[in-house]
Design a protein around this motif. Structure first.
Motif, PDB file in Angstrom:
ATOM      1  N   SER A 166       0.847  -1.197   0.000  1.00  0.00           N
ATOM      2  CA  SER A 166       0.000   0.000   0.000  1.00  0.00           C
ATOM      3  C   SER A 166       0.886   1.252   0.000  1.00  0.00           C
ATOM      4  CB  SER A 166      -0.933   0.000   1.209  1.00  0.00           C
ATOM      5  OG  SER A 166      -0.197  -0.020   2.414  1.00  0.00           O
ATOM      6  N   HIS A 167       0.503   2.226  -0.808  1.00  0.00           N
ATOM      7  CA  HIS A 167       1.364   3.394  -1.003  1.00  0.00           C
ATOM      8  C   HIS A 167       0.525   4.585  -1.447  1.00  0.00           C
ATOM      9  CE1 HIS A 167       0.933   1.401  -4.900  1.00  0.00           C
ATOM     10  NE2 HIS A 167       1.002   2.621  -5.424  1.00  0.00           N
ATOM     11  N   ASP A 168       1.118   5.762  -1.385  1.00  0.00           N
ATOM     12  CA  ASP A 168       0.476   6.993  -1.828  1.00  0.00           C
ATOM     13  C   ASP A 168       1.470   7.800  -2.655  1.00  0.00           C
ATOM     14  OD1 ASP A 168      -2.074   6.727  -0.639  1.00  0.00           O
ATOM     15  OD2 ASP A 168      -1.252   7.332   1.305  1.00  0.00           O
ATOM     16  N   THR A 169       0.939   8.781  -3.386  1.00  0.00           N
ATOM     17  CA  THR A 169       1.799   9.752  -4.070  1.00  0.00           C
ATOM     18  C   THR A 169       2.483  10.627  -3.027  1.00  0.00           C
ATOM     19  OG1 THR A 169       0.355   9.768  -6.000  1.00  0.00           O
ATOM     20  CG2 THR A 169       1.815  11.659  -5.733  1.00  0.00           C
ATOM     21  N   CYS A 170       3.693  11.085  -3.327  1.00  0.00           N
ATOM     22  CA  CYS A 170       4.461  11.814  -2.307  1.00  0.00           C
ATOM     23  C   CYS A 170       5.127  13.074  -2.845  1.00  0.00           C
ATOM     24  CB  CYS A 170       5.503  10.899  -1.667  1.00  0.00           C
ATOM     25  SG  CYS A 170       6.289  11.596  -0.208  1.00  0.00           S
ATOM     26  N   PHE A 171       4.341  13.964  -3.462  1.00  0.00           N
ATOM     27  CA  PHE A 171       4.847  15.315  -3.675  1.00  0.00           C
ATOM     28  C   PHE A 171       4.813  16.048  -2.328  1.00  0.00           C
ATOM     29  CE2 PHE A 171       3.052  14.376  -7.955  1.00  0.00           C
ATOM     30  CZ  PHE A 171       4.246  14.426  -8.654  1.00  0.00           C
ATOM     31  N   ALA A 172       3.819  15.671  -1.512  1.00  0.00           N
ATOM     32  CA  ALA A 172       3.687  16.193  -0.154  1.00  0.00           C
ATOM     33  C   ALA A 172       3.557  15.018   0.799  1.00  0.00           C
ATOM     34  CB  ALA A 172       2.463  17.103  -0.039  1.00  0.00           C
ATOM     35  N   MET A 173       3.983  15.198   2.038  1.00  0.00           N
ATOM     36  CA  MET A 173       3.895  14.152   3.052  1.00  0.00           C
ATOM     37  C   MET A 173       3.616  14.802   4.401  1.00  0.00           C
ATOM     38  SD  MET A 173       7.997  13.347   3.160  1.00  0.00           S
ATOM     39  CE  MET A 173       7.922  11.943   4.244  1.00  0.00           C
ATOM     40  N   THR A 174       3.202  14.016   5.377  1.00  0.00           N
ATOM     41  CA  THR A 174       2.955  14.582   6.700  1.00  0.00           C
ATOM     42  C   THR A 174       4.274  14.887   7.400  1.00  0.00           C
ATOM     43  OG1 THR A 174       2.894  12.409   7.783  1.00  0.00           O
ATOM     44  CG2 THR A 174       0.791  13.309   6.974  1.00  0.00           C
ATOM     45  N   VAL A 175       4.224  15.800   8.336  1.00  0.00           N
ATOM     46  CA  VAL A 175       5.416  16.117   9.130  1.00  0.00           C
ATOM     47  C   VAL A 175       5.879  14.878   9.881  1.00  0.00           C
ATOM     48  CG1 VAL A 175       6.342  17.571  10.967  1.00  0.00           C
ATOM     49  CG2 VAL A 175       4.681  18.529   9.365  1.00  0.00           C
ATOM     50  N   HIS A 176       4.921  14.086  10.386  1.00  0.00           N
ATOM     51  CA  HIS A 176       5.279  12.858  11.108  1.00  0.00           C
ATOM     52  C   HIS A 176       6.142  11.941  10.242  1.00  0.00           C
ATOM     53  CE1 HIS A 176       2.167  13.823  14.135  1.00  0.00           C
ATOM     54  NE2 HIS A 176       2.881  13.035  14.904  1.00  0.00           N
ATOM     55  N   LYS A 177       5.736  11.761   8.980  1.00  0.00           N
ATOM     56  CA  LYS A 177       6.474  10.861   8.089  1.00  0.00           C
ATOM     57  C   LYS A 177       7.847  11.415   7.720  1.00  0.00           C
ATOM     58  CE  LYS A 177       3.427   7.497   7.061  1.00  0.00           C
ATOM     59  NZ  LYS A 177       3.690   6.061   7.184  1.00  0.00           N
ATOM     60  N   SER A 178       8.046  12.721   7.879  1.00  0.00           N
ATOM     61  CA  SER A 178       9.317  13.333   7.486  1.00  0.00           C
ATOM     62  C   SER A 178      10.402  13.162   8.539  1.00  0.00           C
ATOM     63  CB  SER A 178       9.118  14.832   7.216  1.00  0.00           C
ATOM     64  OG  SER A 178       8.964  15.558   8.430  1.00  0.00           O
TER      65      SER A 178
END
Length: 664
Positions: free
Chosen positions: A583-595
């Motif tokens: 399972s995955h998403d597009t990542c031009f943007a991501m959450t601060v948590h994931k960063s």
């Protein structure tokens, strides 16, 4: 004891519909109350209603990442914090504690040990726990305290000389008063457990590399490097490799005095905590535990702020009795996404009151302060404490080498971290080149601020997308180019969340003819993995790019074959068929948590225009601080002054008894 407009069982359903509690909270309360109905029979109906309410409150605390429910924090007149209260507890907090201690379903540590261990809940020091979280907390505290007592007695005579070579004195008048990197190295060398914390650029990885070099000179150790996520593990490996190269250059002039070649024994490859402990498919348990401990002498855990209480419990349980432990992390960053804030609790005893100039201060016992002073040639007598707790095992790096004193990013991060409202505005108004503010501007056609961010995003992402379309481009270089810029959002959903921003960037890039997103997978699409796949070697948070396969460029029909490309911990490229991705998403943007665990040359943070009450709870100073400190050279914020200030003044506080157990 309790007054309500309707039976609590009915109110639970209402609270669930109003999203004051989750479905899990309601079902937990109902199941536990039913399971222990016989034990409650001798109580009044009001007590039975109280028990049901308390179970729901405790479950709700856990869903909010707290590890316990402090009874004194319960709002007696409005326990569920409703707009219009529909129930209240008609007694004092002391009386409530007494009543709760009488329930057979709630154990009290002063009672029979067997009775406490068999009760589903535990009431300890005024806080209510689920049994397993009580066990997690007490056992983690016991393990950390025992490790902190394990001071290493015999120090080889050569250590002092090597330490001085690794950390030479400088005549620079601008250098800090204390060499905290040297102090941290000496702490970890002389203690069985060491916690080395500090903000970005303070040299945590440099310090641990020098420490490991020092240790490999003295003994043949089995050393393991780990981090909570695959991305953080890869970043740790990269940092260690770079630090070793710098250190080798620094030590080469001393080759006749010290063994420079032993630097080769310092490990470079890091793995995830899950891989270290050994995942068992379809099981919450790991292969390594207290009865099958890890085979190592020294464990280094990076990004420790991301490690939740249950995971820390599993890790410490699997640590062999002779092993040493080093925890690295930034105590001011976002806490783990699951229950607990272990690193913050460990560092809690170093906090000072706000009247002092320093936010944190070391806390050493008198004997250890002298020993550390002698070993490092730093006078630490001013940090001696009569109640040191586990302070002898801690060292906080306070001098940032990334953000110099006059750097805007560092100034803004410091102001936010200290919740200094006037200083925050002063920094923004100074006009630093590396700081850029975009104001939300709602117009009849949309949001001009958001449009400005989209334009900026197209400008930043253009370089890697153009590289992706050139057959001769190296996938590694394309990914590194992509990683120069990232948009960080506070939440996933909504116009200003990851979902909305990703769609906006995708549309803007399509309009600029930089991507052709007619199909799900297209050249240049960035993807972020949302679940672990141990067979593929992909983990939650891993980020890659969909690119044409350069090795086998032709697929059936003559069209270029697209593959997902990921950089692995050893620097090589892992290629995966898009259809096989977890399972995955597009990542031009991501959450601060994931960063967390990442850094980018340029970062743009997006704050919501009109945050809801639930969103306001997510907007904290830790979130803003983490977003700012992901940026190395340039930070942009799309938001409003009001929302930025409110977030910067709201500190995350997770209910826990771990700090008290470690420091009292």
């Amino acid at each position: 004891m309790i007054q309500s407009t309707q039976p609590i069982k009915t109110l639970l359903k209402l609270w669930e519909s109003e999203r004051l509690i989750t479905p899990l909270d309601r079902h937990f309360a109902l199941e536990l109350a039913e399971f222990h109905r016989q034990q409650l029979n001798h109580h009044s109906e009001s007590d039975n209603e109280l028990f049901l309410l308390i179970c729901a409150l405790l479950s709700h605390q856990l869903s909010q990442q707290h590890t316990c429910l402090p009874v004194e924090q319960i709002l007696l007149d409005n326990p569920m914090n409703e707009q219009v209260s529909q129930c209240k507890i008609t007694c004092s907090h002391d009386e409530l504690l007494n009543v709760l201690s009488q329930f057979n379903a709630i154990g009290v540590p002063q009672d029979d040990v067997q009775a406490v261990s068999s009760a589903p809940m535990v009431l300890d020091q005024g806080s209510l726990y689920l049994q397993r979280y009580y066990q997690f907390e007490t056992q983690v505290a016991d393990k950390l305290i025992n490790l902190a007592k394990g001071e290493i007695q015999d120090i080889p005579a050569s250590t002092q000389e090597t330490l001085n070579i690794l950390f030479p004195r400088t005549a620079d008048t601008d250098s800090p008063l204390y060499d905290w990197q040297k102090i941290a190295t000496a702490t970890a060398f002389t203690q069985k457990m060491a916690v080395i914390t500090g903000g970005p650029g303070t040299g945590k990885t440099t310090t641990v590399t020098k420490l490991l070099y020092l240790m490999t000179q003295e003994a043949d150790l089995t050393i393991k490097l780990v981090a909570p996520t695959g991305k953080a593990a890869a970043r740790l490996s990269e940092s260690i490799k770079a630090s070793k190269l710098r250190l080798k250059a620094e030590l080469t002039p001393f080759a006749g005095t010290i063994d420079v070649q032993s630097l080769n024994r310092v490990p470079e490859e890091a793995s995830t905590l899950h891989r270290l402990l050994g995942v068992i498919p379809n099981s919450p348990q790991f292969r390594h535990h207290k009865d099958n401990p890890l085979r190592l002498d020294l464990l280094v855990v990076d990004e420790a702020s991301m490690v939740d209480l249950p995971m820390m419990h599993k890790l410490l349980s699997a640590l062999p009795s002779h092993a040493r432990l080093i925890l690295l992390g930034d105590q001011d960053q976002l806490a783990s996404v699951e229950a607990g804030a272990v690193l913050a609790d460990i560092c809690d005893g170093l906090k000072t009151d706000k009247s002092q100039s320093l936010k944190w201060q070391m806390r050493y016992s008198a004997p250890y302060s002298k020993r550390l002073s002698d070993l490092t040639e730093n006078d630490l007598s001013g940090f001696t404490s009569t109640s040191p707790g586990i302070g002898d095992s801690l060292c906080m790096l306070m001098h940032s080498h990334r953000f110099k004193g006059d750097a805007g990013i560092g100034q803004l991060a410091s102001a936010v971290n200290n919740s200094d409202k006037s200083r925050i505005m002063e920094v923004w108004q100074t006009g630093y080149d590396e700081l850029f503010w975009i104001e939300h501007q709602k117009t009849s056609t949309g949001n001009s601020g958001l449009e400005q961010l989209m334009t900026q995003s197209v400008s930043h992402y253009k370089a890697y997308l153009e590289m992706a379309n050139k057959p001769q481009s190296d996938p590694l270089e394309i990914i590194e180019c992509y990683n120069q810029f990232r948009i960080l959002c506070a939440m996933r959903a909504g116009e200003y969340g990851v979902d909305g921003i990703n769609q906006g960037v995708k549309d803007a890039l399509k309009q600029a003819k930089l991507i052709s997103p007619e199909h799900e997978f297209y050249s240049g699409r960035p993807v972020i993995v949302q679940s672990n796949d141990y067979n593929l070697g992909l983990f939650n948070g891993d980020i890659g790019l969909i690119l044409p396969d350069r090795v086998n460029p032709q697929a059936s029909g003559g069209a270029p074959r697209l593959m997902a490309h990921f950089i692995q911990a050893d620097g090589s490229i892992l290629k995966v068929l898009p259809a096989r991705l977890p399972s995955h998403d597009t990542c031009f943007a991501m959450t601060v948590h994931k960063s967390q665990g990442s850094e980018f040359s340029k970062v743009a943070m997006v704050l919501p225009l009109w945050p809801s009450q639930a969103q306001k709870q997510l907007l904290t100073k830790e979130l803003v601080y983490t977003a700012i400190t992901r940026a190395k050279h340039h930070f942009t914020c799309l938001g409003t002054q009001t929302v930025f200030e409110q977030a910067s003044l709201q500190a995350t506080k997770r209910s826990s008894g771990l700090a008290r157990r470690l420091w009292n």
